[in-house]
Design a protein around this motif. Structure first.
Motif, PDB file in Angstrom:
ATOM      1  N   TYR A 176       8.186   3.588  -5.446  1.00 54.71           N
ATOM      2  CA  TYR A 176       6.635   3.397  -5.843  1.00 54.71           C
ATOM      3  C   TYR A 176       6.648   2.622  -7.197  1.00 54.71           C
ATOM      4  O   TYR A 176       5.929   1.630  -7.424  1.00 54.71           O
ATOM      5  CB  TYR A 176       5.785   4.808  -5.897  1.00 54.71           C
ATOM      6  CG  TYR A 176       5.072   5.012  -4.913  1.00 54.71           C
ATOM      7  CD1 TYR A 176       3.618   5.149  -4.813  1.00 54.71           C
ATOM      8  CD2 TYR A 176       5.669   5.538  -3.661  1.00 54.71           C
ATOM      9  CE1 TYR A 176       2.768   5.649  -3.601  1.00 54.71           C
ATOM     10  CE2 TYR A 176       4.953   5.907  -2.561  1.00 54.71           C
ATOM     11  CZ  TYR A 176       3.650   5.916  -2.626  1.00 54.71           C
ATOM     12  OH  TYR A 176       3.000   6.280  -1.443  1.00 54.71           O
ATOM     13  N   SER A 230       0.692  -1.257  -0.198  1.00 55.39           N
ATOM     14  CA  SER A 230      -0.076  -0.025  -0.053  1.00 55.39           C
ATOM     15  C   SER A 230       0.848   1.150  -0.239  1.00 55.39           C
ATOM     16  O   SER A 230       2.149   1.202   0.345  1.00 55.39           O
ATOM     17  CB  SER A 230      -0.804   0.072   1.425  1.00 55.39           C
ATOM     18  OG  SER A 230      -0.160   0.234   2.575  1.00 55.39           O
ATOM     19  N   PRO A 231       0.349   2.288  -0.617  1.00 55.28           N
ATOM     20  CA  PRO A 231       1.263   3.582  -0.554  1.00 55.28           C
ATOM     21  C   PRO A 231       1.604   3.835   0.987  1.00 55.28           C
ATOM     22  O   PRO A 231       2.594   4.462   1.013  1.00 55.28           O
ATOM     23  CB  PRO A 231       0.296   4.575  -1.017  1.00 55.28           C
ATOM     24  CG  PRO A 231      -0.752   3.812  -1.980  1.00 55.28           C
ATOM     25  CD  PRO A 231      -0.973   2.525  -1.279  1.00 55.28           C
ATOM     26  N   GLN A 232       0.586   3.857   2.141  1.00 56.37           N
ATOM     27  CA  GLN A 232       0.761   4.174   3.380  1.00 56.37           C
ATOM     28  C   GLN A 232       2.034   3.613   3.901  1.00 56.37           C
ATOM     29  O   GLN A 232       2.935   4.062   4.545  1.00 56.37           O
ATOM     30  CB  GLN A 232      -0.288   3.995   4.272  1.00 56.37           C
ATOM     31  CG  GLN A 232      -1.636   4.837   3.929  1.00 56.37           C
ATOM     32  CD  GLN A 232      -2.337   4.128   2.628  1.00 56.37           C
ATOM     33  OE1 GLN A 232      -2.237   3.022   2.144  1.00 56.37           O
ATOM     34  NE2 GLN A 232      -3.094   5.187   2.310  1.00 56.37           N
ATOM     35  N   VAL A 233       2.292   2.207   3.686  1.00 53.85           N
ATOM     36  CA  VAL A 233       3.329   1.305   3.909  1.00 53.85           C
ATOM     37  C   VAL A 233       4.447   1.880   3.349  1.00 53.85           C
ATOM     38  O   VAL A 233       5.596   1.934   3.834  1.00 53.85           O
ATOM     39  CB  VAL A 233       3.052  -0.349   3.913  1.00 53.85           C
ATOM     40  CG1 VAL A 233       4.308  -0.957   4.072  1.00 53.85           C
ATOM     41  CG2 VAL A 233       1.884  -0.623   4.765  1.00 53.85           C
ATOM     42  N   ASP A 266       5.427   4.799   2.159  1.00 51.57           N
ATOM     43  CA  ASP A 266       5.583   6.231   2.722  1.00 51.57           C
ATOM     44  C   ASP A 266       6.151   5.945   4.014  1.00 51.57           C
ATOM     45  O   ASP A 266       7.328   6.639   4.443  1.00 51.57           O
ATOM     46  CB  ASP A 266       4.315   7.036   3.050  1.00 51.57           C
ATOM     47  CG  ASP A 266       3.893   7.370   1.639  1.00 51.57           C
ATOM     48  OD1 ASP A 266       4.777   7.410   0.508  1.00 51.57           O
ATOM     49  OD2 ASP A 266       2.736   7.950   1.512  1.00 51.57           O
ATOM     50  N   ALA A 267       5.829   4.836   4.847  1.00 49.55           N
ATOM     51  CA  ALA A 267       6.523   4.695   6.239  1.00 49.55           C
ATOM     52  C   ALA A 267       7.770   4.035   5.957  1.00 49.55           C
ATOM     53  O   ALA A 267       8.972   4.656   6.893  1.00 49.55           O
ATOM     54  CB  ALA A 267       5.847   3.679   7.201  1.00 49.55           C
TER      55      ALA A 267
END
Length: 311
Positions: free
Chosen positions: A100, A78-81, A83-84
């Motif tokens: 990405y 996921s994008p959130q992961v 980004d983390a």
């Protein structure tokens, strides 16, 4: 043929996963434990940079999941992961977008790195070197950041205008008095502006520019309602200059990846109406003197023997 396409797709995916593995390992090796608030372990620490388990803990993901990500396994991301993970590895915006792509996701919008914010001096040199041809630079909202002397003498850019290029296109009487093909270009300008707004639907800055344009110009408002859309590119401009007459130019919009918030607009003379020679003359000392008196004056000799007004 389908087998060939399948093999090519598989090979491309394998290369991307291999690059993902090498990329994450290289970025992990750059970050020291001390930089993220961890003890360095002294001489007992064999791993340069962070361990996989440390990245997982700091990013808030499972250790096995991060190991699979770094190994390039086919897992859900996921994008959130991402980004983390990017924050832990201190990735730049370009590196984050690269992550990405390697993970098979659409990259986020480009941002300006803090270290690249001082590029304006170099961009000023670029448009000044473009002389004697007009050039200017806009921000993402079409506000003029800077322009060269030719843009002032040919396009009529000057301090007392609004400094918003699309608003000036519709409301500046000096520019409109010179633009022979204004009506045709107006459709293109509005269509390109709609494409930009469409790509930034939640940006209040574009909504403010749109509101200003609708209020200032009934012509813009009518063209906006036609809902035409075009990508930015090249526009042919035909201008009637008070000193040299017809100028035929090709306007090209360019972007610098390191400064996605800026657009460089370069005007190139076309092989018509002796445009290149006229622009050279306008940038000469004689042409600059003539520009001080664009209406009244005595007749003088311009480029290639053309007669024009000089003081």
């Amino acid at each position: 043929m389908p087998d060939v396409i399948t093999r090519a797709g598989t090979a491309g995916r394998d290369r991307r996963r291999s690059e993902l593995r090498e990329f994450l390992m290289s970025r992990r090796a750059r970050v020291s434990p001390a930089e993220v608030g961890l003890p360095d372990g002294g001489a007992r620490r064999r791993t340069p940079g962070l361990r996989r388990e440390e990245v997982a803990v700091l990013a808030g993901v499972g250790a096995s999941w991060y190991q699979w990500l770094e190994q390039g396994r086919d897992i859900s991301v996921s994008p959130q992961v991402l980004d983390a993970v990017g924050r832990v590895l201190r990735l730049s915006n370009a590196e984050r977008r690269h992550l990405y792509v390697l993970a098979g996701l659409n990259p986020p919008a480009a941002e300006v790195e803090p270290a690249k914010r001082d590029m304006c001096e170099g961009l000023r040199r670029l448009i000044d070197t473009w002389m004697p041809y007009p050039a200017h630079i806009m921000d993402r909202y079409y506000n003029c950041v800077m322009y060269n002397d030719a843009a002032a003498s040919v396009l009529g850019m000057r301090p007392e205008t609004t400094w918003n290029c699309i608003l000036d296109f519709f409301t500046d009487p000096l520019y409109r008095s010179r633009a022979r093909n204004w009506e045709r270009n107006a459709r293109t300008v509005v269509a390109q502006f709609r494409a930009t707004c469409s790509a930034n639907p939640d940006d209040e800055g574009f909504q403010q520019v749109l509101a200003d344009l609708r209020e200032a110009s009934a012509e813009f408002a009518a063209l906006w309602e036609e809902r035409d859309i075009e990508d930015a590119g090249q526009i042919r401009k035909e201008l009637d200059h008070p000193l040299v007459g017809l100028l035929s130019l090709e306007s090209t919009a360019l972007q610098v990846p390191a400064r996605p918030d800026l657009t460089i607009v370069l005007h190139t003379p076309l092989d018509e109406a002796n445009t290149a020679a006229k622009l050279e003359w306008l940038a000469s000392p004689e042409g600059r003197r003539g520009a001080m008196y664009p209406v009244a004056g005595r007749a003088g000799r311009g480029p290639a023997g053309l007669r024009m007004l000089t003081p």
